[in-house]
Every structure is written in C-alpha cells, then in structure tokens.
Design an enzyme around this catalytic site. Structure first.
Site, PDB file in Angstrom:
ATOM      1  N   ASN A  99      75.216 -15.564  56.933  1.00  5.08           N
ATOM      2  CA  ASN A  99      76.561 -15.271  56.940  1.00  5.08           C
ATOM      3  C   ASN A  99      77.648 -16.031  57.738  1.00  5.08           C
ATOM      4  O   ASN A  99      78.391 -16.882  57.282  1.00  5.08           O
ATOM      5  CB  ASN A  99      76.732 -13.743  57.211  1.00  5.08           C
ATOM      6  CG  ASN A  99      78.090 -12.910  56.841  1.00  5.08           C
ATOM      7  OD1 ASN A  99      79.041 -13.545  56.643  1.00  5.08           O
ATOM      8  ND2 ASN A  99      78.027 -11.683  56.770  1.00  5.08           N
ATOM      9  N   ASP A 100      77.343 -15.966  59.059  1.00  5.95           N
ATOM     10  CA  ASP A 100      78.372 -16.795  59.981  1.00  5.95           C
ATOM     11  C   ASP A 100      78.117 -18.337  59.645  1.00  5.95           C
ATOM     12  O   ASP A 100      79.211 -19.003  60.077  1.00  5.95           O
ATOM     13  CB  ASP A 100      78.151 -16.518  61.507  1.00  5.95           C
ATOM     14  CG  ASP A 100      78.301 -14.895  61.515  1.00  5.95           C
ATOM     15  OD1 ASP A 100      78.979 -14.425  61.318  1.00  5.95           O
ATOM     16  OD2 ASP A 100      77.435 -14.439  62.554  1.00  5.95           O
ATOM     17  N   VAL A 101      77.101 -18.758  59.258  1.00  7.65           N
ATOM     18  CA  VAL A 101      76.680 -20.260  59.201  1.00  7.65           C
ATOM     19  C   VAL A 101      77.424 -20.934  57.952  1.00  7.65           C
ATOM     20  O   VAL A 101      77.370 -21.870  57.523  1.00  7.65           O
ATOM     21  CB  VAL A 101      75.314 -20.603  59.321  1.00  7.65           C
ATOM     22  CG1 VAL A 101      74.727 -20.216  60.757  1.00  7.65           C
ATOM     23  CG2 VAL A 101      74.506 -19.863  57.973  1.00  7.65           C
ATOM     24  N   THR A 102      78.019 -20.025  57.174  1.00  4.60           N
ATOM     25  CA  THR A 102      78.786 -20.380  55.695  1.00  4.60           C
ATOM     26  C   THR A 102      80.130 -20.057  55.917  1.00  4.60           C
ATOM     27  O   THR A 102      80.969 -20.071  54.736  1.00  4.60           O
ATOM     28  CB  THR A 102      77.974 -19.864  54.803  1.00  4.60           C
ATOM     29  OG1 THR A 102      78.047 -18.308  54.719  1.00  4.60           O
ATOM     30  CG2 THR A 102      76.371 -20.117  54.649  1.00  4.60           C
ATOM     31  N   ALA A 135      78.129 -12.120  64.204  1.00  8.66           N
ATOM     32  CA  ALA A 135      79.261 -12.547  65.275  1.00  8.66           C
ATOM     33  C   ALA A 135      80.389 -11.594  65.118  1.00  8.66           C
ATOM     34  O   ALA A 135      81.246 -11.696  65.894  1.00  8.66           O
ATOM     35  CB  ALA A 135      79.800 -14.148  65.094  1.00  8.66           C
TER      36      ALA A 135
END
Length: 516
Positions: A443-446, A484
C-alpha cells in the site's frame, strides 16, 4: 576417526536428504541427529577442557568471529544465504563450546538448565510462529538482549570480583563507564523493543503517539543519562546506577512510542543495532573478546542497514529516532480517506484475462501477501503466466512489509527464482513500459501522493512507480488506508482495477481463470 568424520559430512550433505544417500540418520528420527550433535559437543568440550590453553581459546574465538563475518557476507545475498546461515551456526557452536570449556566455568548445572529451558521455549515458538509475526518476534528477541545487558551490568556492580574487575568500592573507572553505557543501551533497547512489539502486534496503535513537549522531555532525559553515567563512573554509587537504569527504561519507551507504523522496518533495524551495542557492552564487562566482536558486528550492520533504509525512504535517521514525525499530516490524510471517491472494481476473471494477454507483468508484493500467506499461490500464478509467454518479474521496495527483507524471505520460501526478484532501483524505470503491475497488499510503498502531497507523512519517500504501468491490478481486502494511515491515490486512477478479498484466495481464483 577419518571415516567417522566422513560419515558425519555425508549426513549433513544435501544428498543425505535422500534415504539412499547412505546416511544412517536420513530415514530415522531427528532425535538421533540431535543426540549425535550432543555427543560431538560433549567430546569437543572434554578435549578443549583438557587442553585448557588461553591461546587456543583466543584462536577459537577469532575463528568464530571470522565465521560470523562470513555469515554476514553470505546473508547479504539470497543465493548465498544458506551458506551464510551455515557459517553462523558453526561459528555460534564453536563460540559456545569454547566458552563452556573455559576454566572460569566451575559448574554447568545452571548453564545446562538455561540451555534446556531456552531450547524448549525457542522450539515451541519456532513451531508456532507465523511468517507474518516474525517482525514482532525479532523485536521481542531484541528486548531480551537488552535485558541481559542490564542483568550483567547489575551483577558486575554487585559482585565485581566474580568478573575480575576489582572489589566493591574500588572498581576501575573504565569498567564503571562500560557498565554505565551497557546498562543504558540495554535498558533503552528493552523498553523500546517492547513498544515496537506492541505496535507490530496491534496491542497499541501504529499511529505516532505524541504529546506536547515530547522532544524537550526526551532531550532532558538523554542529557540526564550522560550526566548520570559520568557521576556513576566517578563515585560507583548504586543509587546513581539504578537511577540511570530507570531513566534509560523510560527513554526507550518514549523514543519508540511516537514513531509511526510506516517507520517500523527502520525501527526494527535500529533496535537490532542497539541490541548489538548492548551485547558489546556485556562483552567488555565479561572480558569476552568474542562477545565484543559479535556485538560490534551486529551493532554496525544494524546501523548501516538503518542508514540504507532511511536513504531508500528519503528520510533522516534523526527524524525517525526523535519520533513523532508526520503525526498531524497522517491524521489529516485519514480524514481525507473518508471521502467517497469513484474507483474501478474487477473480478479474478478480469485480472486473468488482462494478464494472460499481456507481454510483461511486474508483481509488487506487500504485507497483504504476508498476512494471507499468498506467496505460494502467487508463484503458481506467475508460473502459469510464464508458460503463456508472459515476462514476469517481482519488484521489492526496501521497506515493504514490517521488517527489512520481509518480502524476500517470503518469496524465497515459495522458491521464486532469485533472478526474478529485483529491488526498487533496479526495476522502477521499467514500469513505464510494462503492461500490468500486479500489486498484492503493497500500500504505502506504491502511493503516488508520496511524490505530490507535501502534507503527507510519507512525502519524499521513493515509491515503486506502479501507476506508470498500462494497467494496475491492486489486490486488497478493502479501501482502507495503509499502515501509515494514508489514503492511497493509486486506488482512484483510471488505469487501476481493484480486486477485493483475501490475497491468497484472489490468487487462487486468478489461477482458475488462467487455466480455463
């Protein structure tokens, strides 16, 4: 003896996995192998005890330290990780035997009781632990290392003669400084690791928990630690020692509590470094050169890894250590996540059709894959696509999951070819010429807002540019934000197709669609 050693090598070789490999233990109970190892250890201990040479012990410690260095080198690559693990196991075995053979050890009863008790507990944990729970398990183990440092320092202060550092009231200043640093780092590591465990386990919120004056309080406590170590080393006061310990316990708690969930992989690496320096402190107190070497290796490697991960996130290590970074923006982003925005939802059949007719697919695994244990189904899906002539690769973000290397371990467990797994800097430019980006729980890393939204707590963090692919297939249980607490802009892009459901079940449904 030569034939005996040769037979042992045969038992441990890869060929021994086959019952026809000639090893008498290959088809028997694992208890037989454990019994053989215990027998060999006992014989080695007897021989070393009989020789009783300080020079030999120093040489064996040096050999064990070299094996640990080779272990780190081996573990730096997936292809050589098993060899690195073997080096580490043999190094640790040699270190334990050398220590037990020391003439300083006069009784083995408590030692063996600890080995047996720890072995039973460790075996039970190893059998029950899930791959998704490894980050919190690592945090828990770090806490034990820190607590051990506190106990050793306290024991050395109470019985300095047993550690050969003087007598009560006349301990050398150098030893007192070592004790002060060891107990400070150990206590900080203990409580900090417990908070990290609680956050990762979901016992407390993963969001940054901050309060007014937090940084000022942490600064005062940090300065107090330095001052107390100085006065403790000058006076050998037991009161100052326990005051120092208490403040370190409190500071560890306050340092980690305000750190947000997105920074947990760095926190785990940082705590790993702390535990290494704590172990080195124990080594100085015990006068054990190998423990100093090992602690320094762990401390340095953990610090380097933390730096690499911070660089990969475009974050300052000081922002993370100080904590509370991005707490307010995260709350603002969470409010924005409640807004109803249009998105495209698809089915497994849609995903199967799109990927089967694609020329290239990049799979982006994340924590959602780990939770669902979907790595085996994912690899099966990739194998089917390869048979259809589709080029399939995997893209790994340095902080994907909950700890460094989390995704690499899971993919290796599923026997995904090492050459297919690429890091962010190796594959990021290829998304623009890729037909399909298959995102499974990352999620957060994309999240594209990391590049555009200056109010986002993940702003500035390098992400995998999956939005540049012609089609993005995103597997997720719901539209909820990531760890996050930030809503993912990728969900609402015109080229994104959402697949809702358990990651493993979705992969299995896609497999059915591909083979039909």
């Amino acid at each position: 003896m030569k034939d005996f050693i040769t037979s042992i090598k045969t038992c441990f070789s890869k060929a021994s996995k086959d019952a026809s490999g000639g090893c008498p233990l290959s088809s028997g109970s694992p208890l037989a192998l454990y019994g053989l190892l215990i027998l060999l250890s006992a014989v080695s201990l007897f021989l070393l005890r009989g020789i009783n040479s300080p020079n030999l012990s120093a040489l064996l410690y040096l050999t064990a330290g070299t094996l640990f260095i080779l272990a780190l080198q081996g573990l730096s690559s997936a292809k050589t990780s098993m060899k690195g693990l073997d080096y580490g196991m043999w190094g640790m075995g040699l270190a334990v035997l050398t220590t037990l053979s020391s003439p300083i050890v006069t009784s083995y009863s408590w030692i063996f009781a600890g080995i047996v008790g720890g072995g039973i507990i460790g075996s039970a944990i190893a059998k029950k632990i899930q791959m998704t729970a490894l980050p919190q398990l690592v945090a828990a183990f770090h806490s034990l290392v820190g607590l051990a440092a506190v106990f050793v320092a306290a024991a050395a202060l109470q019985e300095p003669a047993a550690f050969d550092i003087g007598s009560i009231g006349s301990i050398a200043m150098g030893s007192l400084i070592e004790m002060g640093l060891g107990v400070a780092i150990g206590a900080l590591t203990f409580t900090g690791s417990l908070v990290a465990f609680a956050k990762l386990q979901g016992l407390v919120s993963g969001n940054p928990l901050t309060f007014k004056g937090q940084h000022l309080l942490n600064a005062i406590l940090g300065i107090s630690l330095v001052v107390l170590i100085f006065f403790f080393a000058s006076s050998e006061s037991h009161t100052l020692f326990w005051a120092l310990t208490g403040i370190a316990f409190l500071l560890g708690f306050l340092l980690i509590l305000p750190i947000g969930g997105a920074d947990m992989p760095v926190v785990i690496s940082m705590l790993n470094s702390y535990s290494g320096w704590a172990a080195a402190g124990i080594g100085f107190t015990l006068g054990n050169s190998l423990l100093i070497i090992t602690g320094a290796l762990v401390g340095a490697s953990g610090a380097i890894l933390s730096y690499i991960m911070c660089k990969g996130m475009n974050r300052s290590i000081f922002n993370i250590i100080l904590g509370g970074f991005g707490g307010e923006p995260a709350a603002a982003s969470a409010k924005g996540a409640k807004e109803q925005r249009p998105f495209k939802a698809g089915s497994a059949e849609d995903a199967g059709f799109i990927m089967k007719n694609a020329q290239s697919v990049i799979i982006v695994p994340g924590y959602g894959m780990a939770v669902a244990q979907a790595q085996h189904a994912l690899r099966e899906m990739a194998d089917i696509l390869k048979k259809e002539g589709v080029a399939v690769r995997y893209a790994i973000h340095p902080v994907a999951g909950r700890m460094p290397g989390h995704m690499n371990v899971l993919l290796a467990e599923a026997n995904v070819p090492y050459d297919d797994v690429l890091e962010l800097e190796e594959i990021n430019r290829d998304f623009g010429v890729t037909d399909v980006a298959f995102v499974i729980g990352a999620n957060d890393v994309t999240n594209p807002s990391a590049k555009t939204d200056t109010t986002s707590p993940i702003y500035g963090m390098p992400i995998l540019d999956v939005e540049k692919a012609k089609t993005v297939i995103f597997v997720k249980r719901s539209m909820s934000p990531g760890y996050a607490g930030v809503d993912n802009e990728l969900f609402y892009r015109d080229n994104t197709l959402m697949l809702f459901g358990d990651a493993k079940k979705v992969c299995e449904e896609v497999i059915k669609a591909l083979v039909e």
